[in-house]
Design an enzyme around this catalytic site. Structure first.
Site, PDB file in Angstrom:
ATOM      1  N   GLU A  62      37.340  58.982   3.879  1.00  0.00           N
ATOM      2  CA  GLU A  62      37.539  59.513   2.538  1.00  0.00           C
ATOM      3  C   GLU A  62      37.931  58.409   1.577  1.00  0.00           C
ATOM      4  O   GLU A  62      38.587  57.447   1.959  1.00  0.00           O
ATOM      5  CB  GLU A  62      38.646  60.572   2.567  1.00  0.00           C
ATOM      6  CG  GLU A  62      38.223  61.788   3.359  1.00  0.00           C
ATOM      7  CD  GLU A  62      39.284  62.878   3.394  1.00  0.00           C
ATOM      8  OE1 GLU A  62      38.899  64.018   3.698  1.00  0.00           O
ATOM      9  OE2 GLU A  62      40.453  62.619   3.131  1.00  0.00           O
ATOM     10  N   CYS A 111      41.244  54.615  -4.395  1.00  0.00           N
ATOM     11  CA  CYS A 111      41.955  54.392  -3.135  1.00  0.00           C
ATOM     12  C   CYS A 111      40.902  54.300  -2.028  1.00  0.00           C
ATOM     13  O   CYS A 111      40.170  55.255  -1.776  1.00  0.00           O
ATOM     14  CB  CYS A 111      42.917  55.558  -2.906  1.00  0.00           C
ATOM     15  SG  CYS A 111      43.879  55.379  -1.412  1.00  0.00           S
ATOM     16  N   CYS A 139      43.224  55.220  12.350  1.00  0.00           N
ATOM     17  CA  CYS A 139      44.167  54.110  12.305  1.00  0.00           C
ATOM     18  C   CYS A 139      44.923  54.087  13.619  1.00  0.00           C
ATOM     19  O   CYS A 139      45.254  55.133  14.172  1.00  0.00           O
ATOM     20  CB  CYS A 139      45.144  54.302  11.137  1.00  0.00           C
ATOM     21  SG  CYS A 139      46.292  52.906  10.931  1.00  0.00           S
ATOM     22  N   CYS A 154      51.780  55.683  12.449  1.00  0.00           N
ATOM     23  CA  CYS A 154      52.952  56.004  11.641  1.00  0.00           C
ATOM     24  C   CYS A 154      53.134  57.524  11.692  1.00  0.00           C
ATOM     25  O   CYS A 154      52.176  58.277  11.493  1.00  0.00           O
ATOM     26  CB  CYS A 154      52.778  55.520  10.201  1.00  0.00           C
ATOM     27  SG  CYS A 154      52.590  53.729  10.102  1.00  0.00           S
ATOM     28  N   CYS A 188      52.080  60.022   8.684  1.00  0.00           N
ATOM     29  CA  CYS A 188      50.776  59.826   8.037  1.00  0.00           C
ATOM     30  C   CYS A 188      49.701  60.599   8.780  1.00  0.00           C
ATOM     31  O   CYS A 188      49.585  60.498  10.008  1.00  0.00           O
ATOM     32  CB  CYS A 188      50.448  58.337   8.004  1.00  0.00           C
ATOM     33  SG  CYS A 188      48.805  57.983   7.357  1.00  0.00           S
ATOM     34  N   SER A 212      47.466  47.174   0.839  1.00  0.00           N
ATOM     35  CA  SER A 212      48.708  47.759   1.358  1.00  0.00           C
ATOM     36  C   SER A 212      48.732  47.633   2.874  1.00  0.00           C
ATOM     37  O   SER A 212      47.768  47.971   3.550  1.00  0.00           O
ATOM     38  CB  SER A 212      48.772  49.231   0.949  1.00  0.00           C
ATOM     39  OG  SER A 212      49.917  49.848   1.487  1.00  0.00           O
ATOM     40  N   SER A 238      54.358  48.771   3.186  1.00  0.00           N
ATOM     41  CA  SER A 238      54.885  50.103   3.474  1.00  0.00           C
ATOM     42  C   SER A 238      56.190  49.951   4.232  1.00  0.00           C
ATOM     43  O   SER A 238      56.188  49.688   5.431  1.00  0.00           O
ATOM     44  CB  SER A 238      53.864  50.883   4.311  1.00  0.00           C
ATOM     45  OG  SER A 238      52.732  51.148   3.518  1.00  0.00           O
ATOM     46  N   LEU A 239      57.297  50.123   3.551  1.00  0.00           N
ATOM     47  CA  LEU A 239      58.604  49.867   4.169  1.00  0.00           C
ATOM     48  C   LEU A 239      59.214  51.162   4.711  1.00  0.00           C
ATOM     49  O   LEU A 239      59.499  51.264   5.903  1.00  0.00           O
ATOM     50  CB  LEU A 239      59.519  49.197   3.138  1.00  0.00           C
ATOM     51  CG  LEU A 239      60.771  48.545   3.700  1.00  0.00           C
ATOM     52  CD1 LEU A 239      60.437  47.443   4.686  1.00  0.00           C
ATOM     53  CD2 LEU A 239      61.646  47.994   2.572  1.00  0.00           C
ATOM     54  N   ASN A 263      53.787  63.767   1.213  1.00  0.00           N
ATOM     55  CA  ASN A 263      52.752  64.803   1.116  1.00  0.00           C
ATOM     56  C   ASN A 263      52.546  65.451   2.478  1.00  0.00           C
ATOM     57  O   ASN A 263      52.350  64.765   3.472  1.00  0.00           O
ATOM     58  CB  ASN A 263      51.439  64.182   0.632  1.00  0.00           C
ATOM     59  CG  ASN A 263      51.548  63.712  -0.801  1.00  0.00           C
ATOM     60  OD1 ASN A 263      51.948  64.467  -1.679  1.00  0.00           O
ATOM     61  ND2 ASN A 263      51.245  62.439  -1.033  1.00  0.00           N
ATOM     62  N   CYS A 266      48.276  60.656  -1.027  1.00  0.00           N
ATOM     63  CA  CYS A 266      48.644  59.649  -0.019  1.00  0.00           C
ATOM     64  C   CYS A 266      48.956  60.301   1.313  1.00  0.00           C
ATOM     65  O   CYS A 266      49.734  61.240   1.374  1.00  0.00           O
ATOM     66  CB  CYS A 266      49.937  58.941  -0.420  1.00  0.00           C
ATOM     67  SG  CYS A 266      49.773  57.797  -1.724  1.00  0.00           S
TER      68      CYS A 266
HETATM   69  N1  SAH Z   1      47.991  51.085   6.590  1.00  0.00           N
HETATM   70  C1  SAH Z   1      48.309  50.739   5.243  1.00  0.00           C
HETATM   71  C2  SAH Z   1      47.513  51.497   4.188  1.00  0.00           C
HETATM   72  C3  SAH Z   1      47.369  52.996   4.360  1.00  0.00           C
HETATM   73  S1  SAH Z   1      48.702  54.053   3.921  1.00  0.00           S
HETATM   74  C4  SAH Z   1      49.786  50.892   5.025  1.00  0.00           C
HETATM   75  O1  SAH Z   1      50.498  51.341   5.910  1.00  0.00           O
HETATM   76  O2  SAH Z   1      50.267  50.492   3.964  1.00  0.00           O
HETATM   77  C5  SAH Z   1      48.891  53.965   2.201  1.00  0.00           C
HETATM   78  C6  SAH Z   1      50.290  54.438   1.744  1.00  0.00           C
HETATM   79  O3  SAH Z   1      50.447  55.879   1.865  1.00  0.00           O
HETATM   80  C7  SAH Z   1      51.387  53.841   2.596  1.00  0.00           C
HETATM   81  O4  SAH Z   1      52.463  53.398   1.850  1.00  0.00           O
HETATM   82  C8  SAH Z   1      51.768  55.006   3.460  1.00  0.00           C
HETATM   83  O5  SAH Z   1      53.001  54.823   4.011  1.00  0.00           O
HETATM   84  C9  SAH Z   1      51.671  56.161   2.496  1.00  0.00           C
HETATM   85  N2  SAH Z   1      51.653  57.456   3.173  1.00  0.00           N
HETATM   86  C10 SAH Z   1      51.166  57.717   4.391  1.00  0.00           C
HETATM   87  N3  SAH Z   1      51.344  59.008   4.718  1.00  0.00           N
HETATM   88  C11 SAH Z   1      51.946  59.597   3.669  1.00  0.00           C
HETATM   89  C12 SAH Z   1      52.360  60.930   3.391  1.00  0.00           C
HETATM   90  N4  SAH Z   1      52.161  61.915   4.268  1.00  0.00           N
HETATM   91  N5  SAH Z   1      52.926  61.169   2.212  1.00  0.00           N
HETATM   92  C13 SAH Z   1      53.101  60.179   1.306  1.00  0.00           C
HETATM   93  N6  SAH Z   1      52.726  58.909   1.511  1.00  0.00           N
HETATM   94  C14 SAH Z   1      52.151  58.612   2.686  1.00  0.00           C
END
Ligand code: SAH
Length: 383
Positions: A97, A110, A117, A121, A124, A202, A224-225, A309, A352
């Site tokens: 997507e 985006c 992936c 995480c 996500c 990112s 992404s911290l 989200n 996101c």
């Molecule tokens: N792998 C990369 C890029 C993809 S995620 C990364 O980790 O940065 C892009 C952003 O969306 C990241 O900051 C991630 O932490 C955030 N994200 C992922 N899942 C989310 C969710 N359910 N709600 C809000 N932000 C989310």
């Protein structure tokens, strides 16, 4: 093999690659590459027959050796707030997507870098699906091409697509070469002509690859911290076990040292009762201030708070609005530039962390991915 599969898809070549293709494969002048790029990226022409400023002989050679094949749009969906989502078909039944988010004076696309992936995480949606494969350069730049074509051929200065963020599905630094090549095309004047700072990568924090990126590219970096301490971050971003926060911050300092004018954005997804306590905000502020101090400049580190989200099957919940505001205030009071990202496109599951696509055949590949990630410090070969 079909005839088509032996031809080079020109979306896979950045400008140096295309110039070499013209010189070495076609025996033509290198500058022809720029002409062809303008047809493809400025005018969205994929048929060589329509590239009228190329001679007949060259067009015939191109037909024989090359093709321009964008991703297939399986489905597209506009949101009530102007956000637009595309589901793009990849071979093997997979789909990814990409999402366009218009805002005041800017339009951000985006873009995804992988099918699925492997980093898992926990908060996500893509992370819960596992890894299938890396996207090719063509599949990455093709997302921008599809969106730009949809948004119309408008003059450069009034383009609707002004920014690209590599924040879709996947970990871009684990698909390094293709991502860097595609980002080159995004910034090339004969490509999409975006300024360096308007292209953002990112990452979940692949320390050695952040160093490698600082040598290969001048794009903006987002990290992404999501947590200010290792114990908590490891529960959210398992990669933290391999590259803990102190090492990650060191890499960010090195990146920022090499790019003196840019700041690094730290993304922090706000999850109720998980990472949204005032004590987390204070610890985060300290981390950010320490980075500014090491670099001896204000706002070298910025924070982007992302309201969580939801997606089917998740146990996490979004922090309440007043909690997010309080968190932001603590950071602002500590002089840390902090934005709260507005949630966009959630009526079409385009926000996101909601990007899902369709990820098939992931079990075996995920095992291989984990093995390689464990085995080496530079895991971009994990594809
Ligand atoms: N792998 C990369 C890029 C993809 S995620 C990364 O980790 O940065 C892009 C952003 O969306 C990241 O900051 C991630 O932490 C955030 N994200 C992922 N899942 C989310 C969710 N359910 N709600 C809000 N932000 C989310």
């Amino acid at each position: 093999m079909t005839e088509a599969s032996t031809r080079t898809n020109l979306f896979n070549l950045d400008r140096p690659g295309l110039e070499a293709f013209f010189a070495d494969t076609l025996g033509e002048k290198r500058f022809r590459a720029q002409q062809v790029m303008k047809w493809i990226y400025h005018r969205h022409v994929t048929d060589f027959a329509e590239m009228t400023d190329l001679g007949k002989v060259l067009r015939a050679k191109l037909e024989q050796h090359a093709e321009v094949v964008p991703p297939t749009v399986l489905f597209e969906k506009p949101s009530a707030d102007g956000t637009h989502k595309w589901l793009l078909g990849m071979d093997g039944g997979n789909a990814i997507e990409c999402v366009f988010i218009p805002d005041k004076g800017r339009g951000t696309l985006c873009v995804s870098s992988q099918v699925g992936c492997g980093l898992a995480c926990t908060f996500c949606s893509t992370g819960t699906q596992g890894f299938n494969r890396n996207l090719s350069t063509a599949e990455i730049i093709g997302q921008v091409w599809v969106a730009a074509k949809h948004l119309g051929n408008v003059p450069h200065h009034q383009r609707k697509l002004t920014n690209v963020v590599m924040m879709g599905m996947g970990e871009p630094l684990l698909n390094f070469d293709n991502v860097v090549r595609a980002m080159g095309l995004m910034r090339d004047d004969n490509g999409f002509g975006l300024a360096n700072k308007r292209v953002t990568l990112s990452t979940a924090g692949l320390v050695p690859m952040i160093d490698k990126l600082s040598e290969a590219s001048d794009v903006s970096l987002a990290v992404s911290l999501h947590a200010p301490d290792d114990a908590l971050r490891t529960t959210l971003v398992p990669l933290n076990k391999k590259y803990p926060i102190a090492e990650l911050m060191d890499a960010c300092v090195r990146y920022a040292e090499r790019k003196p004018r840019t700041s690094i954005t730290f993304e922090y997804t706000m999850m109720k009762g998980i990472n949204d306590d005032p004590s987390h905000a204070r610890a985060l502020a300290l981390l950010m201030r320490r980075m500014d101090a090491r670099l001896q400049r204000e706002n070298a580190a910025k924070v982007n708070l992302i309201p969580f989200n939801r997606f089917p099957g998740t146990g996490y919940e979004r922090s309440d609005e007043d909690v997010i505001r309080r968190f932001q205030t603590i950071l602002l009071d500590a002089k840390v530039l902090t934005m709260v990202r507005r949630t966009r496109g959630d009526d079409i599951d385009a926000a996101c962390g909601q990007l899902k696509g369709q990820v098939l055949d992931r079990t075996r590949r995920q095992a291989e991915f984990n093995r390689r990630l464990q085995a080496q410090a530079t895991p971009d070969a994990a594809a």
